[in-house]
Design a protein around this motif. Structure first.
Motif, PDB file in Angstrom:
ATOM      1  N   UNK A  50      42.036  47.684  35.043  1.00 28.32           N
ATOM      2  CA  UNK A  50      42.945  46.555  34.835  1.00 28.32           C
ATOM      3  C   UNK A  50      42.838  45.550  35.980  1.00 28.32           C
ATOM      4  N   UNK A  51      42.763  46.059  37.190  1.00 29.92           N
ATOM      5  CA  UNK A  51      42.643  45.160  38.339  1.00 29.92           C
ATOM      6  C   UNK A  51      41.325  44.394  38.286  1.00 29.92           C
ATOM      7  N   UNK A  52      40.277  45.040  37.815  1.00 27.37           N
ATOM      8  CA  UNK A  52      38.994  44.355  37.713  1.00 27.37           C
ATOM      9  C   UNK A  52      39.042  43.188  36.746  1.00 27.37           C
ATOM     10  N   UNK A  53      39.677  43.401  35.590  1.00 29.25           N
ATOM     11  CA  UNK A  53      39.793  42.310  34.620  1.00 29.25           C
ATOM     12  C   UNK A  53      40.632  41.167  35.185  1.00 29.25           C
ATOM     13  N   UNK A  54      41.723  41.503  35.856  1.00 29.48           N
ATOM     14  CA  UNK A  54      42.567  40.466  36.445  1.00 29.48           C
ATOM     15  C   UNK A  54      41.839  39.686  37.527  1.00 29.48           C
TER      16      UNK A  54
END
Length: 463
Positions: free
Chosen positions: A312-316
């Motif tokens: 999730x952090x990567x997509x954000x």
């Protein structure tokens, strides 16, 4: 000579006066036509589609270390934008607020009736419909707010005539959730005949108590009570020209702090979305304390991971880093629309990326079309379910306080929007604030009648 000189002076004064009148008419032409004049473009022509801008300059990347970077282009308040620019700027606003409206506009309200221990199938099954109602209401009511309508025979107007987009207010969300929760739990505790035991939970074989229609009744009372509380905004708008109302009830320091606190809340909201979603973020600690495990986020297609997962952090971060790159090296046009391109890049990454479940070895995607496939081709207010407006006296005072907060928020929002729209006349700013607050109150009542929570100017779109 004296008579002739006097005639020349009088003629010059008349020309100057006529020129000033023309300037005044031109500067207020859009407002005189209720803002419709700015839309009078011939989009099938080159001028109406891409305009007469220097697109070579606007689309040329700029490297800060080579020369001074030109600022993003400034577009005046009543400038007639070509269709290409209108679509790109409009989509940027829409994408920036789309998820926020869905979350506060129905998803989290209906979700309170979707728990196995607090279940109302009638409200839970209408979650997507509530989101659709909120999107529809926000779009239609934005038109009222943006097109400034002067009320004939009065010194009042409705709407700001500025870029003041409307969206469902997060301020009212906790009260709506509390009403639905309390009504369902009270119905179960008191043996309400609508609470039927041993009913199937969603599409599973689990049997639960289904309080059919109790959550729907609670949501209807929330809408009705909120609509009555929104009359407060209308009263404030009608008395906004009074110095006491502006300086004592809504002094600049209070309004400024309200907008500052909203900004802080939006940062925390952004961090929740970063980690996987608002719902799983808010229930992370309570889930761990009650059940000994993390709250799984289910807002990213087939991928369901714990809040704060690296995926999730990567997509954000893909969105944030693209925005930074555009601000560093992008052209003036890209810088003006960097939010749109950043979010489009994030969507592209999430569409390409996959996640391999370590337990099953199955490849999962971040996109699914399940909800789109299950949704009707066309929907509109009241088409699936009607929420009968009610009134709950015990919740009126808290909702009245919510209306006061959104009024302060709107006053501050319009002030800042006017500033960056280069509206400098103080009387004009006050008039636009009055129109914005009046539109907020009227729009909130209309939204509640349409099945959507109250609407307000979206602070996050000021940027």
């Amino acid at each position: 000579l004296f008579v002739r000189g006097s005639a020349i002076i009088m003629a010059d004064l008349e020309v100057a006066e006529n020129t000033e009148k023309k300037i005044a008419i031109a500067s207020s032409g859009a407002d005189a036509k209720n803002g419709c004049d700015v839309c009078a473009i011939k989009c099938w022509t080159k001028e109406g589609f891409i305009g007469s801008y220097d697109w070579r300059f606007l689309c040329t990347p700029q490297v800060p270390c080579l020369k001074a970077v030109d600022p993003p282009m400034y577009l005046a308040k009543d400038e007639k934008l070509p269709l290409a620019l209108s679509l790109s700027f409009g989509l940027q606003h829409m994408l920036a607020m789309c998820v926020g409206i869905a979350t506060s506009g129905g998803m989290l309200h209906a979700n309170e009736a979707c728990w196995s221990f607090r279940y109302d199938s009638e409200l839970c099954d209408r979650q997507s419909f509530l989101v659709s109602c909120s999107w529809l209401a926000s779009g239609l009511l934005t038109i009222i707010q943006v097109f400034r309508l002067r009320i004939v025979g009065t010194p009042y107007s409705i709407g700001t005539g500025l870029v003041s987009v409307m969206g469902t207010s997060f301020t009212f969300l906790p009260m709506g959730q509390a009403m639905i929760t309390n009504y369902i739990e009270d119905a179960k505790a008191t043996g309400d005949p609508r609470c039927l035991p041993n009913m199937p939970y969603k599409d599973t074989d689990t049997l639960v108590t289904d309080c059919q229609g109790v959550g729907v009744e609670a949501y209807g009372k929330f809408l009705g009570t909120a609509a009555v509380a929104s009359i407060f905004e209308i009263l404030i708008a009608l008395t906004f020209n009074k110095k006491f109302v502006r300086e004592k009830m809504f002094p600049p320091v209070v309004v400024g702090m309200a907008v500052l606190m909203i900004g802080g809340a939006l940062i925390s909201g952004g961090m929740k979305y970063f980690g996987g979603g608002v719902f799983c973020a808010q229930n992370m600690l309570s889930r761990s304390a009650s059940f000994g495990g993390p709250q799984i986020c289910n807002e990213s297609g087939e991928v369901m991971l714990a809040f704060g997962a690296g995926q999730y952090w990567g997509l954000g971060l893909s969105v944030v880093l693209m925005g930074i790159l555009i601000q560093m090296l992008g052209s003036p046009y890209l810088k003006s629309t960097f939010l749109f391109w950043s979010m489009m890049f994030g969507c592209l990454v999430s569409a390409i990326a996959t996640y391999k479940d370590p337990a099953t070895g199955e490849t999962l995607g971040y996109w699914t079309d399940t909800r789109i496939s299950n949704a009707p081709v066309f929907t509109f207010f009241w088409s699936e379910i009607q929420f009968t407006p009610g009134f709950a006296i015990e919740y009126f005072l808290p909702l009245l306080i919510c209306s006061f907060i959104t009024t302060a928020e709107t006053i501050g929002d319009v002030k800042m929007t006017a500033k960056f729209s280069k509206v400098t006349d103080e009387a004009e700013i006050i008039a636009r604030q009055q129109g914005g607050v009046l539109a907020d109150g009227v729009n909130s009542i209309i939204a509640c009648l349409c099945g959507s929570p109250p609407n307000t100017t979206f602070s996050q779109n000021n940027g």
